[in-house]
Design an enzyme around this catalytic site. Structure first.
Site, mmCIF file in Angstrom:
data_model
loop_
_atom_site.group_PDB
_atom_site.id
_atom_site.type_symbol
_atom_site.label_atom_id
_atom_site.label_comp_id
_atom_site.label_asym_id
_atom_site.label_seq_id
_atom_site.Cartn_x
_atom_site.Cartn_y
_atom_site.Cartn_z
ATOM 1 N N LYS A 181 -26.266 -63.569 44.923
ATOM 2 C CA LYS A 181 -27.514 -63.685 44.192
ATOM 3 C C LYS A 181 -27.907 -62.721 43.038
ATOM 4 O O LYS A 181 -27.586 -61.444 43.657
ATOM 5 C CB LYS A 181 -28.626 -63.392 45.293
ATOM 6 C CG LYS A 181 -30.230 -63.940 44.918
ATOM 7 C CD LYS A 181 -31.230 -63.250 45.878
ATOM 8 C CE LYS A 181 -31.541 -61.771 45.554
ATOM 9 N NZ LYS A 181 -31.977 -61.418 44.369
ATOM 10 N N GLU A 255 -23.133 -50.354 48.145
ATOM 11 C CA GLU A 255 -23.290 -49.424 46.955
ATOM 12 C C GLU A 255 -24.666 -48.975 46.518
ATOM 13 O O GLU A 255 -25.611 -50.068 46.094
ATOM 14 C CB GLU A 255 -22.719 -50.166 45.618
ATOM 15 C CG GLU A 255 -21.273 -50.388 45.994
ATOM 16 C CD GLU A 255 -20.024 -49.280 45.843
ATOM 17 O OE1 GLU A 255 -20.687 -48.053 45.459
ATOM 18 O OE2 GLU A 255 -19.067 -49.451 46.399
ATOM 19 N N CYS A 289 -26.638 -45.810 39.031
ATOM 20 C CA CYS A 289 -26.656 -45.174 40.358
ATOM 21 C C CYS A 289 -25.908 -43.982 39.933
ATOM 22 O O CYS A 289 -26.329 -43.086 40.927
ATOM 23 C CB CYS A 289 -26.116 -46.325 41.368
ATOM 24 S SG CYS A 289 -24.675 -46.986 40.848
ATOM 25 N N GLU A 386 -34.236 -40.376 43.479
ATOM 26 C CA GLU A 386 -33.601 -41.271 42.551
ATOM 27 C C GLU A 386 -34.742 -41.672 41.487
ATOM 28 O O GLU A 386 -35.679 -42.551 42.087
ATOM 29 C CB GLU A 386 -32.762 -42.438 42.950
ATOM 30 C CG GLU A 386 -32.094 -43.106 41.932
ATOM 31 C CD GLU A 386 -31.207 -43.965 42.542
ATOM 32 O OE1 GLU A 386 -31.412 -45.172 43.390
ATOM 33 O OE2 GLU A 386 -29.918 -44.119 42.021
HETATM 34 P P1 NAI Z 1 -33.651 -53.717 45.370
HETATM 35 O O1 NAI Z 1 -32.728 -52.819 46.249
HETATM 36 O O2 NAI Z 1 -34.994 -54.163 46.057
HETATM 37 O O3 NAI Z 1 -32.933 -54.718 44.550
HETATM 38 C C1 NAI Z 1 -31.662 -54.968 44.433
HETATM 39 C C2 NAI Z 1 -31.105 -56.457 44.989
HETATM 40 O O4 NAI Z 1 -31.583 -56.653 46.444
HETATM 41 C C3 NAI Z 1 -31.832 -57.564 44.196
HETATM 42 O O5 NAI Z 1 -31.290 -58.718 44.141
HETATM 43 C C4 NAI Z 1 -33.255 -57.919 45.256
HETATM 44 O O6 NAI Z 1 -33.593 -59.196 45.053
HETATM 45 C C5 NAI Z 1 -32.407 -57.709 46.542
HETATM 46 N N1 NAI Z 1 -33.230 -57.538 47.829
HETATM 47 C C6 NAI Z 1 -34.575 -57.050 47.801
HETATM 48 N N2 NAI Z 1 -34.898 -56.976 49.018
HETATM 49 C C7 NAI Z 1 -34.041 -57.499 50.050
HETATM 50 C C8 NAI Z 1 -33.718 -57.952 51.368
HETATM 51 N N3 NAI Z 1 -34.627 -57.554 52.069
HETATM 52 N N4 NAI Z 1 -32.478 -58.213 51.571
HETATM 53 C C9 NAI Z 1 -31.545 -58.687 50.906
HETATM 54 N N5 NAI Z 1 -31.920 -58.324 49.510
HETATM 55 C C10 NAI Z 1 -33.001 -57.973 48.902
HETATM 56 O O7 NAI Z 1 -33.882 -52.739 44.139
HETATM 57 P P2 NAI Z 1 -35.281 -52.611 43.099
HETATM 58 O O8 NAI Z 1 -36.425 -52.680 43.989
HETATM 59 O O9 NAI Z 1 -35.029 -53.493 42.086
HETATM 60 O O10 NAI Z 1 -35.054 -51.049 42.761
HETATM 61 C C11 NAI Z 1 -35.949 -50.260 43.291
HETATM 62 C C12 NAI Z 1 -34.986 -48.785 43.254
HETATM 63 O O11 NAI Z 1 -33.997 -49.039 43.658
HETATM 64 C C13 NAI Z 1 -34.975 -48.432 41.965
HETATM 65 O O12 NAI Z 1 -36.085 -47.718 41.227
HETATM 66 C C14 NAI Z 1 -33.578 -47.591 41.918
HETATM 67 O O13 NAI Z 1 -34.109 -46.357 42.401
HETATM 68 C C15 NAI Z 1 -32.873 -48.258 43.105
HETATM 69 N N6 NAI Z 1 -31.810 -49.047 42.658
HETATM 70 C C16 NAI Z 1 -30.467 -48.546 42.643
HETATM 71 C C17 NAI Z 1 -29.673 -49.372 42.270
HETATM 72 C C18 NAI Z 1 -28.059 -49.018 42.314
HETATM 73 O O14 NAI Z 1 -27.346 -49.300 41.833
HETATM 74 N N7 NAI Z 1 -27.935 -47.873 43.003
HETATM 75 C C19 NAI Z 1 -29.841 -50.754 41.602
HETATM 76 C C20 NAI Z 1 -31.046 -51.263 41.662
HETATM 77 C C21 NAI Z 1 -32.111 -50.301 42.156
#
Ligand code: NAI
Ligand code: MG
Length: 478
Positions: A181, A255, A289, A386
């Site tokens: 996804k 990650e 990240c 972050e």
């Molecule tokens: P997120 O963790 O919500 O999204 C990442 C993925 O997880 C997306 O595909 C989303 O649809 C999915 N997801 C969301 N809730 C889920 C659940 N309960 N179960 C399974 N999958 C789920 O991140 P978001 O809201 O886009 O960003 C929020 C913050 O997270 C950012 O501001 C940043 O600080 C951090 N972040 C860090 C990343 C990294 O590579 N370390 C990447 C993206 C966000």
């Protein structure tokens, strides 16, 4: 004399975007029941409508992946699997410009980066893992083990195609099938990748792509037919997933976030270091990240570094991501921009000194000027949380021990950087730092052969290299 850049926009005619997309399940396109928009964050133009995957869509994808695992993929030799991976890698190269323009349109990152980093590295991940597919017994992983079976993969929006490659290539090389996804704001390159799978003649059901939001992700995590989850995203969602999987037999790699320390010792080569600091925090709008988001400067050189850094930051070109001269593109979404604004406002309220580059921001879309905060203390939110944007928090130190203490004073442990002319200094510091990846006199360098991952709240397991292979084999690693 003052030279001005002429606009040098990349043409978008190479990409064809459908008005509506479905899911890619069992090698076919399946209509979604409801949809949401994917926009270009640089203009707010609606690019397409993306299907919101339901539990039933996920179920169909898991069944297709199971069937493909049982009937075709697990029966193939490593050599045959490798052929498909090579084919995918070559098609990605052939269609590189299409992928780069589409990624830039959907994500907002500069074409210079999607063209020179995201797409070539994605193809490199497929080439690298294609090579391993028939040589697993030489990889140092436990070859008495088997693939997990059906792997659920959930990826973020900061490197959409590259994170897909990090996930799909090792899974297929080791003989697993996949339900992936993409993130809700950046599904388009994953959907183009589905076309590449068709073009490569990959057996139906080996790769399934279900688009959607957190509810779709959660349906993948909780589906009983999934054997392993690989997740990249926020620490908050990573913790939710770890909790959900704790009472199950599913394997899990995570990650998650970071708050990377970029430590500059007094003997560092200043001009090179300034370039490295810029690359460390302003690459990909700071949506990284492993970004070097905390600059930890030795006091003796702090003034000189900051003066040169500000001068350099004023030259960062912010604007149209499709322009080949652009250094810093759009913030990926309104939500992310709001988060960056909230944290930078907290930085000011808590007393840190804010300085932003003098640049003109476009009126439409989501933008944030490259910014640094000085006088940051370890208690400030901008030193601990972050920000995931083009914002650097600057701290100083007097002794090397103080630098290490500050660098390690974080719940994260993903990346760190060290700038010093002295090898002994570098070796000493790398032994003290609790970070999965440490760069010396460089930053944000990636290679498929090099394992990547973190300590503490930055996640579990490693991706890439030989270590990354074992995460896709039963028993080799959790
Ligand atoms: P997120 O963790 O919500 O999204 C990442 C993925 O997880 C997306 O595909 C989303 O649809 C999915 N997801 C969301 N809730 C889920 C659940 N309960 N179960 C399974 N999958 C789920 O991140 P978001 O809201 O886009 O960003 C929020 C913050 O997270 C950012 O501001 C940043 O600080 C951090 N972040 C860090 C990343 C990294 O590579 N370390 C990447 C993206 C966000
Ligand atoms: Mg988008």
């Amino acid at each position: 004399m003052n030279f001005e850049y002429a606009a040098a926009p990349e043409s978008r005619s190479v990409v064809k975007i459908d008005p509506v997309y479905g899911h890619f399940i069992n090698g076919k396109w399946v209509n979604g029941s409801s949809h949401f928009n994917s926009i270009n964050p640089a203009t707010e133009e609606v690019l397409s409508q993306i299907a919101l995957g339901t539990a039933a869509d996920v179920d169909a994808a898991v069944k297709a992946a199971r069937n493909a695992f049982d009937k075709s993929w697990s029966k193939l030799s490593g050599r045959e699997r490798g052929k498909y991976l090579y084919r995918i890698a070559r098609i990605m190269q052939e269609r590189a410009r299409e992928f780069a323009v589409l990624e830039t349109l959907d994500n907002g990152k500069p074409i210079r980066e999607s063209r020179d980093v995201d797409v070539p590295l994605s193809a490199a991940h497929f080439f690298y893992h294609a090579g391993w597919a028939d040589k697993l017994e030489y990889a140092g992983v436990d070859t008495t083990t088997a693939p997990h079976g059906v792997v659920g993969q959930i990826i973020p929006w900061n490197f959409p195609l590259l994170m897909l490659a990090w996930k799909v290539a090792p899974a297929l090389a080791t003989g697993n099938t996949v339900v992936l996804k993409p993130a809700e704001t950046t599904s388009l390159t994953a959907l183009l990748f589905a076309q590449v799978c068709q073009q490569a003649g990959l057996p139906d059901g080996v790769v399934n792509i279900v688009t959607g939001d957190g509810s779709t992700g959660s349906a993948i995590v909780n589906h009983p037919g999934i054997d392993k989850i690989a997740f990249t995203g926020s620490t908050e969602v990573g913790k939710l997933i770890a909790r959900a999987l704790a009472p199950t037999n599913k394997s899990l790699t995570l990650e998650l976030g970071g708050k990377g320390a970029n430590i500059v010792f007094g003997d560092a080569a200043i001009d090179e270091t300034v370039e490295g600091i810029v690359n460390g925090i302003f690459f990909n709008q700071g949506h990284v990240c492993c970004a070097g988001s905390r600059l930890i400067l030795q006091e003796s050189i702090a003034d000189e570094v900051l003066e040169k850094l500000k001068r350099r930051m004023d030259k960062i070109r912010v604007g149209d991501p499709l322009d080949k001269n652009t250094d810093l593109g759009a913030i990926n979404s309104a939500e992310q921009l709001a988060k960056i604004r909230e944290l930078t406002a907290a930085g000011e309220a808590e007393g840190a000194g804010r300085w932003s580059a003098n640049c003109e921001l476009p009126t439409n879309g989501f933008w944030f000027a490259p910014t640094i905060f000085t006088g940051v203390t370890q208690a400030h939110r901008i030193a601990r949380e972050e920000i995931f944007g083009p914002v650097l928090s600057v701290l100083t130190f007097r002794t090397p021990a103080e630098a290490i203490e500050k660098a390690n004073n974080t719940p994260f442990g993903l990346s760190a950087g060290i700038w010093s002319e002295k090898g002994s200094n570098i070796l000493w510091a790398t032994q003290q730092l609790r970070a999965g990846v440490i760069w010396a006199n460089t930053f944000n360098k990636f290679d498929p052969a090099s394992p990547f991952g973190g300590y503490k709240e930055s996640g579990w397991g490693r991706e890439g290299g030989r270590h990354g292979l074992s995460a896709y084999l039963k028993g080799s690693a959790k």
